[in-house]
Scaffold this motif. Structure first.
Motif, PDB file in Angstrom:
ATOM      1  N   VAL A 216      -1.172   2.262   8.987  1.00  0.00           N
ATOM      2  CA  VAL A 216      -2.278   2.993   8.377  1.00  0.00           C
ATOM      3  C   VAL A 216      -3.621   2.466   8.863  1.00  0.00           C
ATOM      4  O   VAL A 216      -4.573   3.220   9.060  1.00  0.00           O
ATOM      5  N   ALA A 217      -3.683   1.154   9.088  1.00  0.00           N
ATOM      6  CA  ALA A 217      -4.950   0.514   9.466  1.00  0.00           C
ATOM      7  C   ALA A 217      -5.576   1.157  10.700  1.00  0.00           C
ATOM      8  O   ALA A 217      -6.797   1.202  10.834  1.00  0.00           O
TER       9      ALA A 217
ATOM     10  N   TRP B 165      -9.463   1.317   2.412  1.00  0.00           N
ATOM     11  CA  TRP B 165      -8.194   1.584   1.720  1.00  0.00           C
ATOM     12  C   TRP B 165      -8.423   1.306   0.243  1.00  0.00           C
ATOM     13  O   TRP B 165      -8.245   0.183  -0.227  1.00  0.00           O
ATOM     14  N   PRO B 166      -8.859   2.339  -0.505  1.00  0.00           N
ATOM     15  CA  PRO B 166      -9.228   2.139  -1.911  1.00  0.00           C
ATOM     16  C   PRO B 166      -8.048   1.603  -2.741  1.00  0.00           C
ATOM     17  O   PRO B 166      -6.892   1.803  -2.388  1.00  0.00           O
ATOM     18  N   GLU B 167      -8.380   0.971  -3.842  1.00  0.00           N
ATOM     19  CA  GLU B 167      -7.366   0.403  -4.738  1.00  0.00           C
ATOM     20  C   GLU B 167      -6.311   1.447  -5.147  1.00  0.00           C
ATOM     21  O   GLU B 167      -5.111   1.168  -5.159  1.00  0.00           O
TER      22      GLU B 167
ATOM     23  N   ALA C 244       0.449   4.271  -2.528  1.00  0.00           N
ATOM     24  CA  ALA C 244       1.291   4.055  -1.346  1.00  0.00           C
ATOM     25  C   ALA C 244       2.441   3.109  -1.703  1.00  0.00           C
ATOM     26  O   ALA C 244       3.597   3.327  -1.321  1.00  0.00           O
ATOM     27  N   GLU C 245       2.110   2.075  -2.441  1.00  0.00           N
ATOM     28  CA  GLU C 245       3.096   1.089  -2.885  1.00  0.00           C
ATOM     29  C   GLU C 245       4.232   1.774  -3.669  1.00  0.00           C
ATOM     30  O   GLU C 245       5.409   1.498  -3.466  1.00  0.00           O
ATOM     31  N   ARG C 246       3.837   2.707  -4.531  1.00  0.00           N
ATOM     32  CA  ARG C 246       4.817   3.329  -5.417  1.00  0.00           C
ATOM     33  C   ARG C 246       5.577   4.479  -4.738  1.00  0.00           C
ATOM     34  O   ARG C 246       6.761   4.664  -4.973  1.00  0.00           O
ATOM     35  N   PHE C 247       4.902   5.276  -3.887  1.00  0.00           N
ATOM     36  CA  PHE C 247       5.512   6.549  -3.461  1.00  0.00           C
ATOM     37  C   PHE C 247       5.805   6.684  -1.971  1.00  0.00           C
ATOM     38  O   PHE C 247       6.372   7.692  -1.550  1.00  0.00           O
TER      39      PHE C 247
ATOM     40  N   VAL D 123      -5.953  11.152   0.835  1.00  0.00           N
ATOM     41  CA  VAL D 123      -7.208  11.382   1.554  1.00  0.00           C
ATOM     42  C   VAL D 123      -8.112  10.170   1.306  1.00  0.00           C
ATOM     43  O   VAL D 123      -8.431   9.857   0.157  1.00  0.00           O
ATOM     44  N   VAL D 124      -8.465   9.493   2.419  1.00  0.00           N
ATOM     45  CA  VAL D 124      -9.233   8.234   2.349  1.00  0.00           C
ATOM     46  C   VAL D 124     -10.338   8.266   3.418  1.00  0.00           C
ATOM     47  O   VAL D 124     -10.314   9.143   4.292  1.00  0.00           O
ATOM     48  N   PRO D 125     -11.279   7.313   3.386  1.00  0.00           N
ATOM     49  CA  PRO D 125     -12.299   7.274   4.450  1.00  0.00           C
ATOM     50  C   PRO D 125     -11.637   7.135   5.825  1.00  0.00           C
ATOM     51  O   PRO D 125     -10.667   6.399   5.985  1.00  0.00           O
ATOM     52  N   ARG D 126     -12.155   7.855   6.807  1.00  0.00           N
ATOM     53  CA  ARG D 126     -11.506   7.882   8.123  1.00  0.00           C
ATOM     54  C   ARG D 126     -11.816   6.644   8.960  1.00  0.00           C
ATOM     55  O   ARG D 126     -12.853   5.996   8.757  1.00  0.00           O
TER      56      ARG D 126
END
Ligand code: TXA
Ligand code: MG
Length: 335
Positions: A76-77, A83-85, A91-94, A102-105
């Motif tokens: 992902v990095a 990578w918001p909390e 991601a950890e759960r699912f 959807v996160v900052p690019r």
């Protein structure tokens, strides 16, 4: 271009077809592949020209951004800026699974992927073939559903080929997908998060981890306000045949259209009634959301192929667990 169709075992994909498909991706070509939700149309997400090929093959408007698929958390990095909390928790759960975040690019993601916006959508798919392909390719893979833009998503290789045969280099054919409906898209750049598209993973399960979300997917855009979020176009996921939804069992409407001389396809909720009006193609839909999701697109593909003039859908109940199905049906009905 002739599309190569490589049959692959859905549980234990063979190395040879995976290697061939990975080589196509690395060379900038297009590969259709199965995920747990629907078939995707993949290209190297870090290559602007490869990604442009996706838009050309699908006839997709350039202002609709793409989901980037990666094979492992550490990948992902390469595509995100932050990578918001809530991304970490979800991601950890699912992941791997039917959840798109959807996160900052990241700086090296081309504008073609994000439609020029400040965010990127990313997920790890939960399908052995998709995961094997992503690992072998060694690059993040941008992939929308493998259908012509606006049409119903493909749940098997035949659906993909009906729309994209000879427009793409290769398809990995692992038979029908296990899920049948697209991933759930959640914007975690805001607190609370925004549900942009309900999907295979239920909103309830997500909210158990991050608390209540803003239901952006169900907001109707105001005519003179800003454009709706990407992917929230009213008309989408549509069969060629005009489709309408009814809240009762649909028999009255089906008979009325039949009396008007139309050939009618009827998606019943639950078993097909004993007496189907002559000349009507009736298909029984399951009464549980997961079963319904698995059947829906295949049923719409079948009715399009059957050449009916109109599709009448008896709606499932208007409860939370049917949110994603209602979302797709109302978009399929929009003209
Ligand atoms: O299950 C799925 O999600 C499948 C498989 C292949 O992974 N893919 C899929 O992709 O359905 P597509 O392109 O058909 O739908 C992607 C959705 C669109 O609604 C798009 O607008 C939205 O995700 N999207 C992509 N990037 C976005 C972004 N940066 N911000 C907001 N929405 C975004
Ligand atoms: Mg799509």
């Amino acid at each position: 271009m002739k599309t190569a169709r490589l049959v692959v075992d859905p549980h234990h994909p063979e190395a040879e077809p995976i290697a061939r498909a990975a080589a196509v991706l690395r060379a900038g070509g297009l590969v259709a592949f199965p995920t747990e939700t629907v078939y995707g149309l993949g290209a190297n997400a870090l290559s602007a020209s490869a990604v442009t090929g996706i838009f050309e093959a699908k006839g997709r408007p350039a202002n609709n951004p793409l989901i980037v698929h990666v094979g492992a958390r550490e990948d992902v990095a390469a595509v995100v800026g932050d990578w918001p909390e809530n991304a970490r928790r979800l991601a950890e759960r699912f992941w791997p699974g039917a959840l798109t975040l959807v996160v900052p690019r990241g700086a090296n993601v081309p504008d073609e992927v994000t439609a020029g916006g400040p965010t990127v959508a990313v997920r790890i798919p939960d399908h052995p073939v998709a995961l094997a392909l992503l690992r072998a390719a060694g690059v993040p893979v941008a992939a929308p559903s493998a259908n012509r833009s606006g049409y119903i998503s493909p749940t098997c290789a035949e659906h993909v080929l009906r729309g994209l045969d000879d427009r793409i280099a290769l398809i990995l054919d692992a038979g029908p997908v296990p899920g049948g409906l697209e991933s759930t898209v959640v914007d975690v750049t805001t607190v609370p998060p925004r549900l942009l598209r309900p999907g295979l993973l239920s909103a309830r399960e997500i909210e158990a981890v991050v608390g209540p979300m803003v239901r952006a997917s169900e907001e109707s855009p105001s005519p003179d306000g800003p454009l709706p979020s990407p992917g929230m176009l009213a008309r989408h996921y549509s069969p060629r045949t005009p489709l309408e939804c009814v809240t009762e069992d649909g028999r009255k409407r089906v008979e009325q259209l039949r009396d008007d001389g139309l050939r009618v396809g009827w998606l019943t909720f639950g078993p097909v009634p004993a007496l189907v009006p002559p000349g009507v193609v009736a298909l029984s839909m399951p009464c549980d959301p997961a079963g319904y999701a698995l059947r829906l697109y295949a049923a719409l593909h079948d009715l399009d192929e059957a050449g009916v003039d109109r599709i009448v859908v008896a709606l499932p109940p208007a409860t939370e667990e049917w949110l994603a199905i209602h979302n797709r049906l109302s978009r399929a009905a929009a003209r």
